[in-house]
Design a protein around this motif. Sequence first.
Motif, PDB file in Angstrom:
ATOM      1  N   UNK A 378      -2.490  -9.247 -12.788  1.00 45.11           N
ATOM      2  CA  UNK A 378      -3.929  -9.023 -12.593  1.00 45.11           C
ATOM      3  C   UNK A 378      -4.696  -9.696 -13.722  1.00 45.11           C
ATOM      4  N   UNK A 379      -5.890 -10.213 -13.385  1.00 46.85           N
ATOM      5  CA  UNK A 379      -6.775 -10.695 -14.452  1.00 46.85           C
ATOM      6  C   UNK A 379      -7.841  -9.632 -14.674  1.00 46.85           C
ATOM      7  N   UNK A 380      -7.637  -8.786 -15.643  1.00 42.73           N
ATOM      8  CA  UNK A 380      -8.558  -7.719 -16.076  1.00 42.73           C
ATOM      9  C   UNK A 380      -8.692  -6.582 -15.053  1.00 42.73           C
ATOM     10  N   UNK A 381      -9.236  -6.900 -13.864  1.00 40.98           N
ATOM     11  CA  UNK A 381      -9.309  -5.849 -12.835  1.00 40.98           C
ATOM     12  C   UNK A 381      -8.713  -6.401 -11.538  1.00 40.98           C
ATOM     13  N   UNK A 382      -8.277  -5.475 -10.719  1.00 38.75           N
ATOM     14  CA  UNK A 382      -7.708  -5.904  -9.426  1.00 38.75           C
ATOM     15  C   UNK A 382      -8.854  -6.112  -8.442  1.00 38.75           C
ATOM     16  N   UNK A 383      -9.050  -7.341  -8.021  1.00 36.13           N
ATOM     17  CA  UNK A 383     -10.145  -7.653  -7.092  1.00 36.13           C
ATOM     18  C   UNK A 383      -9.664  -7.477  -5.641  1.00 36.13           C
ATOM     19  N   UNK A 384     -10.602  -7.090  -4.748  1.00 37.94           N
ATOM     20  CA  UNK A 384     -10.193  -6.854  -3.348  1.00 37.94           C
ATOM     21  C   UNK A 384      -9.495  -8.052  -2.717  1.00 37.94           C
ATOM     22  N   UNK A 385      -9.856  -9.274  -3.145  1.00 36.61           N
ATOM     23  CA  UNK A 385      -9.218 -10.451  -2.517  1.00 36.61           C
ATOM     24  C   UNK A 385      -7.719 -10.554  -2.852  1.00 36.61           C
ATOM     25  N   UNK A 386      -7.291  -9.766  -3.838  1.00 43.98           N
ATOM     26  CA  UNK A 386      -5.848  -9.821  -4.158  1.00 43.98           C
ATOM     27  C   UNK A 386      -5.070  -8.687  -3.486  1.00 43.98           C
ATOM     28  N   UNK A 387      -5.790  -7.928  -2.624  1.00 35.57           N
ATOM     29  CA  UNK A 387      -5.116  -6.798  -1.969  1.00 35.57           C
ATOM     30  C   UNK A 387      -3.883  -7.234  -1.169  1.00 35.57           C
ATOM     31  N   UNK A 388      -3.931  -8.392  -0.477  1.00 36.14           N
ATOM     32  CA  UNK A 388      -2.735  -8.806   0.275  1.00 36.14           C
ATOM     33  C   UNK A 388      -1.491  -8.910  -0.627  1.00 36.14           C
ATOM     34  N   UNK A 389      -1.687  -9.333  -1.890  1.00 33.18           N
ATOM     35  CA  UNK A 389      -0.533  -9.438  -2.801  1.00 33.18           C
ATOM     36  C   UNK A 389       0.030  -8.044  -3.112  1.00 33.18           C
ATOM     37  N   UNK A 390      -0.895  -7.066  -3.223  1.00 33.93           N
ATOM     38  CA  UNK A 390      -0.435  -5.691  -3.476  1.00 33.93           C
ATOM     39  C   UNK A 390       0.306  -5.167  -2.237  1.00 33.93           C
ATOM     40  N   UNK A 391      -0.212  -5.539  -1.057  1.00 34.66           N
ATOM     41  CA  UNK A 391       0.477  -5.140   0.186  1.00 34.66           C
ATOM     42  C   UNK A 391       1.869  -5.738   0.255  1.00 34.66           C
ATOM     43  N   UNK A 392       1.974  -7.009  -0.152  1.00 33.21           N
ATOM     44  CA  UNK A 392       3.299  -7.658  -0.138  1.00 33.21           C
ATOM     45  C   UNK A 392       4.272  -6.933  -1.064  1.00 33.21           C
ATOM     46  N   UNK A 393       3.746  -6.517  -2.220  1.00 28.95           N
ATOM     47  CA  UNK A 393       4.603  -5.809  -3.169  1.00 28.95           C
ATOM     48  C   UNK A 393       5.050  -4.469  -2.575  1.00 28.95           C
ATOM     49  N   UNK A 394       4.088  -3.773  -1.946  1.00 31.02           N
ATOM     50  CA  UNK A 394       4.429  -2.478  -1.312  1.00 31.02           C
ATOM     51  C   UNK A 394       5.467  -2.698  -0.212  1.00 31.02           C
ATOM     52  N   UNK A 395       5.308  -3.766   0.562  1.00 36.13           N
ATOM     53  CA  UNK A 395       6.286  -4.057   1.630  1.00 36.13           C
ATOM     54  C   UNK A 395       7.673  -4.305   1.051  1.00 36.13           C
ATOM     55  N   UNK A 396       7.693  -5.084  -0.039  1.00 33.68           N
ATOM     56  CA  UNK A 396       8.995  -5.419  -0.652  1.00 33.68           C
ATOM     57  C   UNK A 396       9.680  -4.154  -1.155  1.00 33.68           C
ATOM     58  N   UNK A 397       8.907  -3.257  -1.776  1.00 35.43           N
ATOM     59  CA  UNK A 397       9.503  -2.018  -2.315  1.00 35.43           C
ATOM     60  C   UNK A 397      10.007  -1.157  -1.151  1.00 35.43           C
ATOM     61  N   UNK A 398       9.182  -1.044  -0.125  1.00 35.12           N
ATOM     62  CA  UNK A 398       9.558  -0.202   1.008  1.00 35.12           C
ATOM     63  C   UNK A 398      10.815  -0.743   1.702  1.00 35.12           C
ATOM     64  N   UNK A 399      10.821  -2.075   1.907  1.00 36.24           N
ATOM     65  CA  UNK A 399      11.990  -2.689   2.573  1.00 36.24           C
ATOM     66  C   UNK A 399      13.250  -2.427   1.751  1.00 36.24           C
ATOM     67  N   UNK A 400      13.142  -2.545   0.463  1.00 36.95           N
ATOM     68  CA  UNK A 400      14.317  -2.336  -0.387  1.00 36.95           C
ATOM     69  C   UNK A 400      14.764  -0.867  -0.369  1.00 36.95           C
ATOM     70  N   UNK A 401      13.768   0.038  -0.250  1.00 43.46           N
ATOM     71  CA  UNK A 401      14.116   1.470  -0.184  1.00 43.46           C
ATOM     72  C   UNK A 401      14.889   1.804   1.078  1.00 43.46           C
ATOM     73  N   UNK A 402      14.383   1.282   2.219  1.00 44.62           N
ATOM     74  CA  UNK A 402      15.053   1.667   3.471  1.00 44.62           C
ATOM     75  C   UNK A 402      16.415   0.990   3.632  1.00 44.62           C
ATOM     76  N   UNK A 403      16.615  -0.104   2.917  1.00 41.01           N
ATOM     77  CA  UNK A 403      17.926  -0.770   2.910  1.00 41.01           C
ATOM     78  C   UNK A 403      19.002   0.103   2.258  1.00 41.01           C
ATOM     79  N   UNK A 404      18.562   0.921   1.318  1.00 43.53           N
ATOM     80  CA  UNK A 404      19.524   1.727   0.546  1.00 43.53           C
ATOM     81  C   UNK A 404      20.160   2.783   1.409  1.00 43.53           C
ATOM     82  N   UNK A 405      21.453   2.981   1.199  1.00 42.62           N
ATOM     83  CA  UNK A 405      22.107   4.085   1.914  1.00 42.62           C
ATOM     84  C   UNK A 405      21.674   5.396   1.299  1.00 42.62           C
ATOM     85  N   UNK A 406      21.670   6.469   2.096  1.00 47.47           N
ATOM     86  CA  UNK A 406      21.294   7.781   1.554  1.00 47.47           C
ATOM     87  C   UNK A 406      22.373   8.311   0.643  1.00 47.47           C
TER      88      UNK A 406
END
Length: 406
Positions: A378-406
């Motif tokens: 981030x450059x100082x504050x998170x601007x709304x135009x960078x929200x897609x990058x935050x979504x991508x990060x959330x997707x990556x974390x979620x995908x990695x979580x569901x890949x894990x065995x219980x």
Amino acid sequence: MHCVHEISPNIYWVGGNDRRLERFENMFPLPNGVSYNSYLIMDEKTALIDTVDEAISALYLENVTHVLGSRKLDYLVINHMEPDHCANIEEIVRRFPEIQVIGNPKTFQYFRQYYSLDMSSNYLEVNEGQEISLGEHTLRFYMAPMVHWPEVMFTYEISKGVLFAADAFGSFGAISGNLFADEVEFDNVFLDEARRYYSNIVGRYGSQVQAILKKLAGAEINMLCSLHGLIWRGDKIPYILDKYDKWSRYLPEKKGVVLIYASMYGNTENAMNALAIKLSKRGVKDMRMYDVSKTHPSYIISDIWKYSHMVIGSPTYNMHLYFVMDSLLRELAVLGIKNRKAALIGNHTWSSSAIKGMLEIVEGMKGGVEVIGTPLDIRSTLKPEREPELDELADAIYASLIELED
Ligand SMILES: Cc1cc2nc3c(=O)[nH]c(=O)nc-3n(C[C@H](O)[C@H](O)[C@H](O)COP(=O)(O)O)c2cc1C
């Protein structure tokens, strides 16, 4: 007034609690105090297993004297030479000059380093597997080097299957009358403190814990006695052995995300909150978020031991990673954390160093922590135009979580 408890016929808990001590090892907060356990076996011969911290010496010596009655002490077993268990050794030897102090070569090396009283005529050196009979009870010694000091050994009482396991299986938290883990709501009240103790105090020595667990695999253990915290018996024994096995193999207990951030002006914190909401919307439950400047690192480390994933967020500070975050990540590296996934968020205003600093430490964790997604700087504050990058990060974390065995 003495305060003792017979935990098995002729085996007594003669320890005590300290609820005043602010920090264990002058580092780890103790909101619920700590116990120092010591055990006395009364048989044809008498044997004291370890001693306690100087803070409770007076009560301790009263306890030992009470159980002994008119008898003398024949043996003092030293499973662990850390000063919080050894404050009374010299006093015990002064009171019972004929006593035989049982330890291994390393134990007695540390005797010479710590004490000025020459106790060499009292030494009784034992090695792996050696046995000493007290009458009905027999003690067998297992060396447990680096769990979590070099001289550590476990003492196994064969007739009753009682294992005296030094600091292993210990916990922060004083004992409130109930000495046994099956007498308390362990999961609600003690488990977090047991994990915080393990991860911070023993965490680095996972392979050594694995080695002693293997060595003890054949032994019938009916009672497991640590130098701190509750005593284990019955079906609680497989429970704590299973926890120790997981913790020492650095395997998470749960799928989940711990979000840790540093933030001076709230902008990194804001990005972490936005990411947490996105993860929650994707179905991630039971997340934990910590400000590293506020929460003592031992609690954060404990949760990182528990959960599978972490998100690390930090600003750049003086062309460096924010110092508190730097310190926490380095501590995790020293503890040898493994088998975790991490996503990164950095923040800077003119020249970025935080992401580089985080990557350097995390990638240096001997391959133990895998970075997932694209680090978001981030450059100082998170601007709304960078929200897609935050979504991508959330997707990556979620995908990695569901890949894990219980
Ligand atoms: C003492 C100090 C030193 C800083 N050093 C740097 C720096 O070296 N490079 C940089 O890009 N930003 C630097 N910053 C700016 C912060 O990284 C920036 O304000 C960031 O947005 C803070 O995030 P926060 O709102 O989460 O605290 C510095 C800020 C402070 C207060």
